[in-house]
Design a protein around this motif. Sequence first.
Motif, short mmCIF file in Angstrom:
data_model
loop_
_atom_site.label_atom_id
_atom_site.label_comp_id
_atom_site.label_asym_id
_atom_site.label_seq_id
_atom_site.Cartn_x
_atom_site.Cartn_y
_atom_site.Cartn_z
N MET A 245 0.85 -1.20 0.00
CA MET A 245 0.00 0.00 0.00
C MET A 245 0.89 1.25 0.00
N GLY A 246 0.72 2.10 -1.02
CA GLY A 246 1.52 3.33 -1.09
C GLY A 246 0.92 4.44 -0.25
N GLU A 247 1.64 5.54 -0.20
CA GLU A 247 1.21 6.68 0.62
C GLU A 247 -0.19 7.17 0.22
N PHE A 248 -0.42 7.27 -1.10
CA PHE A 248 -1.68 7.86 -1.53
C PHE A 248 -2.86 6.93 -1.30
N GLU A 249 -2.60 5.63 -1.50
CA GLU A 249 -3.66 4.64 -1.23
C GLU A 249 -4.00 4.63 0.27
N LEU A 250 -2.94 4.75 1.08
CA LEU A 250 -3.15 4.79 2.53
C LEU A 250 -4.01 6.00 2.92
N ILE A 251 -3.67 7.15 2.40
CA ILE A 251 -4.43 8.37 2.72
C ILE A 251 -5.89 8.21 2.28
N ARG A 252 -6.04 7.68 1.05
CA ARG A 252 -7.39 7.55 0.50
C ARG A 252 -8.22 6.58 1.35
N ARG A 253 -7.63 5.40 1.61
CA ARG A 253 -8.40 4.33 2.23
C ARG A 253 -8.80 4.67 3.67
N TYR A 254 -7.85 5.21 4.43
CA TYR A 254 -8.13 5.36 5.86
C TYR A 254 -8.58 6.76 6.26
N PHE A 255 -8.19 7.75 5.48
CA PHE A 255 -8.51 9.10 5.91
C PHE A 255 -9.44 9.84 4.95
N ALA A 256 -9.10 9.94 3.66
CA ALA A 256 -9.96 10.69 2.75
C ALA A 256 -11.35 10.05 2.63
N ALA A 257 -11.42 8.72 2.82
CA ALA A 257 -12.70 8.04 2.68
C ALA A 257 -13.51 8.03 3.98
N ALA A 258 -12.94 8.53 5.05
CA ALA A 258 -13.66 8.51 6.34
C ALA A 258 -14.84 9.47 6.30
N ALA A 259 -15.87 9.16 7.07
CA ALA A 259 -17.06 10.03 7.10
C ALA A 259 -16.69 11.45 7.52
N CYS A 260 -15.72 11.56 8.45
CA CYS A 260 -15.37 12.89 8.96
C CYS A 260 -14.60 13.73 7.93
N ALA A 261 -14.22 13.13 6.80
CA ALA A 261 -13.45 13.87 5.80
C ALA A 261 -14.33 14.55 4.75
N ARG A 262 -15.65 14.40 4.88
CA ARG A 262 -16.54 15.07 3.93
C ARG A 262 -16.52 16.58 4.15
N ALA A 263 -16.50 17.33 3.06
CA ALA A 263 -16.59 18.79 3.20
C ALA A 263 -18.00 19.16 3.65
N GLY A 264 -18.16 20.41 4.05
CA GLY A 264 -19.48 20.85 4.54
C GLY A 264 -19.26 21.84 5.67
N GLY A 265 -20.29 22.51 6.10
CA GLY A 265 -20.14 23.51 7.15
C GLY A 265 -19.18 24.59 6.68
N GLU A 266 -18.21 24.91 7.52
CA GLU A 266 -17.23 25.94 7.16
C GLU A 266 -16.14 25.40 6.25
N VAL A 267 -16.13 24.08 6.02
CA VAL A 267 -15.10 23.48 5.17
C VAL A 267 -15.57 23.51 3.72
N ALA A 268 -15.07 24.51 2.97
CA ALA A 268 -15.47 24.65 1.57
C ALA A 268 -14.76 23.63 0.70
N LEU A 269 -13.52 23.27 1.07
CA LEU A 269 -12.77 22.25 0.31
C LEU A 269 -11.94 21.45 1.31
N GLY A 270 -12.09 20.13 1.26
CA GLY A 270 -11.40 19.26 2.20
C GLY A 270 -10.17 18.61 1.60
N ILE A 271 -9.91 17.36 1.98
CA ILE A 271 -8.72 16.62 1.56
C ILE A 271 -8.66 16.48 0.03
N GLY A 272 -7.46 16.56 -0.54
CA GLY A 272 -7.28 16.22 -1.95
C GLY A 272 -6.56 17.27 -2.76
N ASP A 273 -6.56 18.50 -2.30
CA ASP A 273 -5.83 19.54 -3.05
C ASP A 273 -4.61 19.95 -2.23
N ASP A 274 -3.92 21.00 -2.66
CA ASP A 274 -2.73 21.44 -1.93
C ASP A 274 -3.08 22.02 -0.56
#
Length: 319
Positions: A1-30
């Motif tokens: 499992m590479g770094e990006f797959e790890l981030i995607r699988r465990y963190f970017a895909a987590a329910a808490c990683a969804r944008a919304g509220g004051e978070v206009a843009l979440g994980i995935g950009d710079d």
Amino acid sequence: MGEFELIRRYFAAAACARAGGEVALGIGDDCALLALPAGEQLAVSADTLVAGVHFPDLCDPYLLGQRALAVSTSDLAGMGATPIGFTLALTLPTADSRWLCEFARRLDAMAAGCDMRLIGGDTTRGPLSMTLTVFGRVPAGQALLRSGAQPGDLLCVGGALGDAAGALPIVLGEREGDTAEAAALLRRYWTPQPQLALGQALRGKATAALDISDGLLADCAHIAAASGVSLCIEQSSVPLSKALLGFAGAEQALQCGLSGGDDYLLAFTLPAEALPALLDEGWPIHVIGHVTSGEGVQLLDADGNTIGVGPRGYNHFES
Ligand code: ADP
Ligand code: MG
């Protein structure tokens, strides 16, 4: 499992990683993008946890996930801020999927409980450590600072102190912990509950506040120094739980309550006239002393005589 797959699988895909509220843009950009309501200030705090220093090397990842976020978010509570989100900079010796899965699951649950969104982070290889940076918002000028305590104010805390410190010998494997009392203390160590709602309720009322992380005496010394006042603590008023008194005995329990760390409850100063309404609203507020002119922290016995010493804390417990 590479770094990006790890981030995607465990963190970017987590329910808490969804944008919304004051978070206009979440994980995935710079960068993530936060949109703050007009008239609000951004509250920011970072905390690093290092294996072998802040938690035992072999501790349960499930428990670590919830504790790491609770500890960081407690700083927002201490400012009276409303949580927005957090970043997670994680350094791992290996990409152990069982560990990551457990860690992320509990982090996600705690994030939901605190209404926090995971907005980004960094993932690197090395000895296990993590830095969480939390972001919150507070109406401009209403944050609870350490610097506003006034002579005459009451000194209060948000609950029974010392439970987490009482659990430490069990966490470190120095003492058995299979009683109901031990279980209660361990819960307070592994699952501190940041007093976010209390912090927000104290906006415009408390004159100074912080979250107790290094022990009551040490943290009260921060308020005393920042406010240019003296804080007097009545030793007999320091709230101690039945579980702690039963597990540790009265003398050790008091030491945990005064000097033990990891409470993550609020300590604050309050004009006396603000207390009744807050108590009527049901907030768990314990008055433990008062503010006078002078400097440092004084510990008082039942007759009002000084037991401890000044700004450097309680010498009796220094090793
Ligand atoms: P960059 O190289 O631009 O710093 P990265 O490749 O480190 O970006 O990260 C890619 C995206 O994944 C970013 O949006 C970053 O915030 C996010 N990210 C990286 N690690 C974590 C993590 N442990 N938890 C949450 N988000 C992460
Ligand atoms: Mg990076």
